[in-house]
Design an enzyme around this catalytic site. Sequence first.
Site, PDB file in Angstrom:
ATOM      1  N   THR A  62      -5.859   3.647  11.618  1.00  0.00           N
ATOM      2  CA  THR A  62      -7.306   3.629  11.409  1.00  0.00           C
ATOM      3  C   THR A  62      -8.022   4.389  12.538  1.00  0.00           C
ATOM      4  O   THR A  62      -7.421   4.713  13.575  1.00  0.00           O
ATOM      5  CB  THR A  62      -7.824   2.172  11.420  1.00  0.00           C
ATOM      6  OG1 THR A  62      -7.548   1.616  12.711  1.00  0.00           O
ATOM      7  CG2 THR A  62      -7.167   1.322  10.334  1.00  0.00           C
ATOM      8  N   GLU A  73      -2.502   6.190   7.949  1.00  0.00           N
ATOM      9  CA  GLU A  73      -1.883   6.854   9.116  1.00  0.00           C
ATOM     10  C   GLU A  73      -2.565   6.446  10.424  1.00  0.00           C
ATOM     11  O   GLU A  73      -2.663   7.244  11.358  1.00  0.00           O
ATOM     12  CB  GLU A  73      -1.908   8.387   8.968  1.00  0.00           C
ATOM     13  CG  GLU A  73      -0.995   8.907   7.880  1.00  0.00           C
ATOM     14  CD  GLU A  73       0.452   8.471   8.056  1.00  0.00           C
ATOM     15  OE1 GLU A  73       0.997   7.892   7.092  1.00  0.00           O
ATOM     16  OE2 GLU A  73       1.029   8.673   9.137  1.00  0.00           O
ATOM     17  N   TRP A 124       0.822  -1.226   0.000  1.00  0.00           N
ATOM     18  CA  TRP A 124       0.000   0.000   0.000  1.00  0.00           C
ATOM     19  C   TRP A 124       0.846   1.262   0.000  1.00  0.00           C
ATOM     20  O   TRP A 124       0.505   2.234   0.664  1.00  0.00           O
ATOM     21  CB  TRP A 124      -0.939   0.062   1.219  1.00  0.00           C
ATOM     22  CG  TRP A 124      -1.781  -1.110   1.498  1.00  0.00           C
ATOM     23  CD1 TRP A 124      -1.720  -1.915   2.592  1.00  0.00           C
ATOM     24  CD2 TRP A 124      -2.852  -1.616   0.688  1.00  0.00           C
ATOM     25  NE1 TRP A 124      -2.679  -2.890   2.505  1.00  0.00           N
ATOM     26  CE2 TRP A 124      -3.387  -2.730   1.343  1.00  0.00           C
ATOM     27  CE3 TRP A 124      -3.398  -1.233  -0.546  1.00  0.00           C
ATOM     28  CZ2 TRP A 124      -4.440  -3.480   0.839  1.00  0.00           C
ATOM     29  CZ3 TRP A 124      -4.442  -1.979  -1.052  1.00  0.00           C
ATOM     30  CH2 TRP A 124      -4.953  -3.080  -0.362  1.00  0.00           C
TER      31      TRP A 124
HETATM   32  C1  LIG Z   1      -4.564   4.013  -0.460  1.00  0.00           C
HETATM   33  C2  LIG Z   1      -3.643   3.641   0.660  1.00  0.00           C
HETATM   34  C3  LIG Z   1      -2.428   4.303   0.799  1.00  0.00           C
HETATM   35  C4  LIG Z   1      -1.539   3.924   1.808  1.00  0.00           C
HETATM   36  N1  LIG Z   1      -0.290   4.517   1.863  1.00  0.00           N
HETATM   37  C5  LIG Z   1       0.640   3.999   2.711  1.00  0.00           C
HETATM   38  C6  LIG Z   1       2.012   4.446   2.662  1.00  0.00           C
HETATM   39  O1  LIG Z   1       2.368   5.334   1.877  1.00  0.00           O
HETATM   40  N2  LIG Z   1       2.911   3.847   3.488  1.00  0.00           N
HETATM   41  C7  LIG Z   1       2.566   2.852   4.364  1.00  0.00           C
HETATM   42  O2  LIG Z   1       3.440   2.377   5.063  1.00  0.00           O
HETATM   43  N3  LIG Z   1       1.275   2.424   4.449  1.00  0.00           N
HETATM   44  C8  LIG Z   1       0.313   2.963   3.638  1.00  0.00           C
HETATM   45  N4  LIG Z   1      -0.989   2.504   3.689  1.00  0.00           N
HETATM   46  C9  LIG Z   1      -1.333   1.449   4.637  1.00  0.00           C
HETATM   47  C10 LIG Z   1      -2.225   1.926   5.787  1.00  0.00           C
HETATM   48  O3  LIG Z   1      -1.493   2.706   6.664  1.00  0.00           O
HETATM   49  C11 LIG Z   1      -2.824   0.662   6.436  1.00  0.00           C
HETATM   50  O4  LIG Z   1      -3.766   0.130   5.521  1.00  0.00           O
HETATM   51  C12 LIG Z   1      -3.479   0.965   7.780  1.00  0.00           C
HETATM   52  O5  LIG Z   1      -2.510   1.287   8.735  1.00  0.00           O
HETATM   53  C13 LIG Z   1      -4.299  -0.234   8.289  1.00  0.00           C
HETATM   54  O6  LIG Z   1      -3.558  -1.411   8.227  1.00  0.00           O
HETATM   55  P1  LIG Z   1      -4.199  -2.707   7.545  1.00  0.00           P
HETATM   56  O7  LIG Z   1      -4.733  -2.297   6.223  1.00  0.00           O
HETATM   57  O8  LIG Z   1      -3.193  -3.801   7.555  1.00  0.00           O
HETATM   58  O9  LIG Z   1      -5.428  -3.085   8.456  1.00  0.00           O
HETATM   59  P2  LIG Z   1      -5.375  -3.998   9.771  1.00  0.00           P
HETATM   60  O10 LIG Z   1      -4.330  -3.524  10.703  1.00  0.00           O
HETATM   61  O11 LIG Z   1      -5.352  -5.420   9.352  1.00  0.00           O
HETATM   62  O12 LIG Z   1      -6.786  -3.646  10.413  1.00  0.00           O
HETATM   63  C14 LIG Z   1      -8.006  -4.261   9.984  1.00  0.00           C
HETATM   64  C15 LIG Z   1      -9.119  -3.772  10.909  1.00  0.00           C
HETATM   65  O13 LIG Z   1      -8.832  -4.182  12.260  1.00  0.00           O
HETATM   66  C16 LIG Z   1      -8.823  -3.055  13.104  1.00  0.00           C
HETATM   67  N5  LIG Z   1      -7.822  -3.228  14.168  1.00  0.00           N
HETATM   68  C17 LIG Z   1      -6.540  -3.652  14.052  1.00  0.00           C
HETATM   69  N6  LIG Z   1      -5.922  -3.627  15.225  1.00  0.00           N
HETATM   70  C18 LIG Z   1      -6.811  -3.176  16.123  1.00  0.00           C
HETATM   71  C19 LIG Z   1      -6.796  -2.900  17.523  1.00  0.00           C
HETATM   72  N7  LIG Z   1      -5.675  -3.083  18.262  1.00  0.00           N
HETATM   73  N8  LIG Z   1      -7.908  -2.427  18.111  1.00  0.00           N
HETATM   74  C20 LIG Z   1      -9.036  -2.213  17.392  1.00  0.00           C
HETATM   75  N9  LIG Z   1      -9.127  -2.449  16.074  1.00  0.00           N
HETATM   76  C21 LIG Z   1      -8.036  -2.907  15.445  1.00  0.00           C
HETATM   77  C22 LIG Z   1      -8.501  -1.880  12.201  1.00  0.00           C
HETATM   78  O14 LIG Z   1      -8.899  -0.642  12.754  1.00  0.00           O
HETATM   79  C23 LIG Z   1      -9.253  -2.250  10.938  1.00  0.00           C
HETATM   80  O15 LIG Z   1     -10.586  -1.867  11.082  1.00  0.00           O
HETATM   81  C24 LIG Z   1      -1.903   2.916   2.728  1.00  0.00           C
HETATM   82  C25 LIG Z   1      -3.159   2.283   2.608  1.00  0.00           C
HETATM   83  C26 LIG Z   1      -4.015   2.635   1.586  1.00  0.00           C
HETATM   84  C27 LIG Z   1      -5.310   1.894   1.452  1.00  0.00           C
END
Ligand SMILES: Cc1cc2nc3c(=O)[nH]c(=O)nc-3n(C[C@H](O)[C@H](O)[C@H](O)COP(=O)(O)OP(=O)(O)OC[C@H]3O[C@@H](n4cnc5c(N)ncnc54)[C@H](O)[C@@H]3O)c2cc1C
Length: 383
Positions: free
Chosen positions: A366, A364, A155
Amino acid sequence: MDFGLSDEQKQIREEVRRFAENEIEPVAKEYDVEEKYPHEIMDKAAEMGLLGAHIPLDYGGAGYSNLESAIITEELFAVDPGIGLCITSAAFGADAIMEFGTDDQKERFLTPVAEGEAIMGAAISEPDTGSDVSSVSTSAEKDGDEWVINGNKMWITNGSVGDYYVVLCQTDPDADGRYNGFSQIVVESDRDGFESEKITGKLGIRASDTAELILDDVRVPEDNLIGTRGMGFLQQMQFFDETRTAVAAQGVGIAKGASEAALDYAQEREQFDRPISEFQAIQHKLAEMHTQTEAARNLTYKAAWNVDQGEDITKLASMAKEFASQVAVDVADEAVQIHGGAGYVNDFPVERFYRDAKITQIYEGTTEIQKNIIARELLGKGF
Ligand SMILES: Cc1cc2nc3c(=O)[nH]c(=O)nc-3n(C[C@H](O)[C@H](O)[C@H](O)COP(=O)(O)OP(=O)(O)OC[C@H]3O[C@@H](n4cnc5c(N)ncnc54)[C@H](O)[C@@H]3O)c2cc1C
């Protein structure tokens, strides 16, 4: 609302808004539909000093404060979040170099971005590492005077158009403590073993480039390591106050653009022989949308101003990000509702705002993570 802004800050706002209306608005739909990166607009943004807006003057940047950067972000996102993100993320990852980099690193990596000759990114997330940053598994091993890097980053904004990335790696897996053992290392995209795969089909911000990075025995010089070896995770955490405030400003911009579009449309569209703005149900929606936007702006500016004063504002930055992103989603939703069927197709910008708003609740950190942080701070618990 001027929040006590200086004349210069008001002028920045007007100039950026004019730039966005003249250069971005006419082509925003095309870049969104075709999911293409706006190279031509980036050149014009560079001439305006908008790339690396917060990079210091000494390194060719505009030296804008966090508050000024928030104003710029708001105006760009109020016109088009996708292209707005391309412009405001061209220096993504630069904070680490600004704060911890050597003079040589600053000249090599910051100046080309500020001058519009390079694009950078920050690569933290991985296929199995999202919210839990401490589970990063991309490894960097020392071999002579080089780092050898292996892993996948997921991502990554600017992932297939960037020239280099600040990559969070595990350098010392046996280090004591869950948060030690990580380092930030700059990886150039023209190194052998570096590949990227563009991710298409995004819900929104479709002009912005997103890609997976594949790092297969990529060798970089040892002096590409930023700051102190083993402190990368803690360095990274330090910038979330700034980057989360910046995402809050994105939310304010989307809410502003959507609420302005709805106000205009409500006065033009007639049903039952009168503009729909004469129905109290619509008036109340408009009142709520503009009030929410104003509240989000105040919280965001307060956070940005406090970052500029050097305050540690973990809780406030998370509050601003959590609140402004929810406001963006809610206001864009109501803007589509006020447009009726016309809001459901891409002839009007509100359709784009509706899709684009969602990302502000995901990247940055969720919404759930922001609430965890706010609660942790309220309860006085360390992370
Ligand atoms: C278009 C786009 C651009 C991006 N750009 C970058 C970038 O430039 N650099 C980079 O490094 N990343 C980037 N990201 C990644 C982004 O930061 C992550 O998608 C985000 O941090 C969430 O991680 P995940 O997708 O793995 O979701 P997960 O961590 O798998 O979370 C899935 C769900 O579980 C919930 N959850 C997880 N842990 C907990 C907890 N402890 N308590 C409660 N709820 C929880 C989350 O809130 C979410 O609803 C980007 C993502 C997108 C979609």
